[in-house]
Scaffold this motif. Structure first.
Motif, PDB file in Angstrom:
ATOM      1  N   GLU A  50       0.849  -1.193   0.000  1.00 41.72           N
ATOM      2  CA  GLU A  50       0.000   0.000   0.000  1.00 41.72           C
ATOM      3  C   GLU A  50       0.877   1.232   0.000  1.00 41.72           C
ATOM      4  OE1 GLU A  50      -2.702   2.223   3.265  1.00 41.72           O
ATOM      5  OE2 GLU A  50      -3.354   0.170   2.789  1.00 41.72           O
ATOM      6  N   ALA A  51       0.522   2.204  -0.836  1.00 43.21           N
ATOM      7  CA  ALA A  51       1.242   3.470  -0.906  1.00 43.21           C
ATOM      8  C   ALA A  51       0.240   4.606  -0.962  1.00 43.21           C
ATOM      9  CB  ALA A  51       2.158   3.512  -2.129  1.00 43.21           C
ATOM     10  N   ASN A  52       0.317   5.494   0.004  1.00 44.00           N
ATOM     11  CA  ASN A  52      -0.576   6.659   0.072  1.00 44.00           C
ATOM     12  C   ASN A  52      -2.047   6.253   0.052  1.00 44.00           C
ATOM     13  OD1 ASN A  52       1.682   8.436   0.052  1.00 44.00           O
ATOM     14  ND2 ASN A  52       1.787   8.252  -2.188  1.00 44.00           N
ATOM     15  N   GLY A  53      -2.365   5.182   0.763  1.00 48.10           N
ATOM     16  CA  GLY A  53      -3.739   4.734   0.862  1.00 48.10           C
ATOM     17  C   GLY A  53      -4.248   3.965  -0.329  1.00 48.10           C
ATOM     18  N   GLN A  54      -3.380   3.728  -1.323  1.00 48.22           N
ATOM     19  CA  GLN A  54      -3.780   3.025  -2.536  1.00 48.22           C
ATOM     20  C   GLN A  54      -3.107   1.652  -2.584  1.00 48.22           C
ATOM     21  OE1 GLN A  54      -5.763   3.653  -5.427  1.00 48.22           O
ATOM     22  NE2 GLN A  54      -5.172   1.535  -5.861  1.00 48.22           N
ATOM     23  N   ARG A  78       8.418   2.961  -8.486  1.00 49.47           N
ATOM     24  CA  ARG A  78       7.575   3.351  -7.350  1.00 49.47           C
ATOM     25  C   ARG A  78       7.491   2.225  -6.342  1.00 49.47           C
ATOM     26  NH1 ARG A  78       1.596   5.103  -8.656  1.00 49.47           N
ATOM     27  NH2 ARG A  78       1.660   3.059  -9.684  1.00 49.47           N
ATOM     28  N   THR A  82       8.915   2.611  -2.609  1.00 43.66           N
ATOM     29  CA  THR A  82       7.969   2.500  -1.503  1.00 43.66           C
ATOM     30  C   THR A  82       8.413   1.423  -0.518  1.00 43.66           C
ATOM     31  OG1 THR A  82       6.146   3.211  -2.935  1.00 43.66           O
ATOM     32  CG2 THR A  82       5.562   2.084  -0.893  1.00 43.66           C
ATOM     33  N   LYS A  85      11.198   1.964   2.084  1.00 45.06           N
ATOM     34  CA  LYS A  85      10.887   2.667   3.327  1.00 45.06           C
ATOM     35  C   LYS A  85      10.596   1.702   4.476  1.00 45.06           C
ATOM     36  CE  LYS A  85       8.785   6.439   0.648  1.00 45.06           C
ATOM     37  NZ  LYS A  85       7.518   7.166   0.350  1.00 45.06           N
TER      38      LYS A  85
END
Length: 227
Positions: A50-54, A78, A82, A85
């Motif tokens: 999941e990245a930025n809620g997506q 991406r 992601t 992190k």
């Protein structure tokens, strides 16, 4: 707790709340070698994160060294940026072994072997480990290839981001055998059984710019994925 249990029983992984097979648990498998064999035979994994809620699920190549799974790509990716992190990830690999044709539409199925891995991917900073991971990627595609080709240059290594995922929270799920019909349906005059499927390579197609004096290596001519 899980890490300690896995250390005490090196042959099997201890199921967690996430890796425990809940639907048809009799098909679950936690033996390390079974999990490794499926991963080694597969070619593509799907990485869920999941990245930025997506939510995203990205297919990518991978390699395995011991109890670690490696994925790699461009630093501009991406997915890799992601995961770098340190977020939670779910990786799946599936091998399709056949179609299962039942007497009823409801009980049609597939024979398969799959692995689901949970964990946190970490950035590989060690040049030595990174080099071994790049070798593992190449050898996973086709064993014997690494020693035949040009090795990556320092620039190519620097331009590749490698992430490592521990194989400590994983499970396999396997279905094999004939269809399981309702008892009343076995008398129906409908053909039922298995249609086995097999991954196979066709004849190699030489690069148009390949010089005529370069023979097809054995690991290409006799390529296969069965482990």
């Amino acid at each position: 707790m899980t890490t300690e249990q896995n250390r005490l029983n090196p042959e099997k992984l201890t199921p967690t709340d996430r890796s425990q097979i809940k639907r048809l648990p009799q098909r679950g498998e936690y033996d390390r070698q079974v999990i490794y064999q499926i991963l080694d035979e597969g070619l593509i994994c799907h990485v869920g994160f999941e990245a930025n809620g997506q939510p995203f699920v990205i297919p990518t190549a991978y390699g395995r060294i011991g109890d670690r799974l490696y994925i790699h790509g461009s630093p501009a990716s991406r997915m890799l940026r992601t995961l770098k992190k340190g977020i939670e990830v779910c990786v799946t690999v599936t091998l399709l072994d056949g179609l299962v044709l039942a007497r009823s539409a409801f009980h049609h199925s597939m024979n398969y072997r799959s692995v689901v891995v949970f964990g946190t991917a970490t950035w590989v900073e060690s040049e030595a480990e990174k080099g071994e991971a790049l070798k593992a990627f190449t050898e996973h595609i086709i064993p014997g290839r690494w020693d035949e080709v040009r090795q990556p240059t320092p620039q190519e290594v620097a331009g590749t981001l490698v992430l490592s995922l521990p194989l400590t929270e994983a499970s396999a799920k396997i279905r094999s055998g004939p269809p399981i019909d309702d008892e009343a349906d076995y008398a129906l005059p409908v053909w039922a059984g298995e249609l086995p499927l097999k991954f196979m390579a066709l004849s190699p197609i030489p690069d148009p710019r390949l010089t005529l004096d370069v023979p097809i290596p054995g690991h290409v001519e006799n390529y296969g994925r069965s482990m």
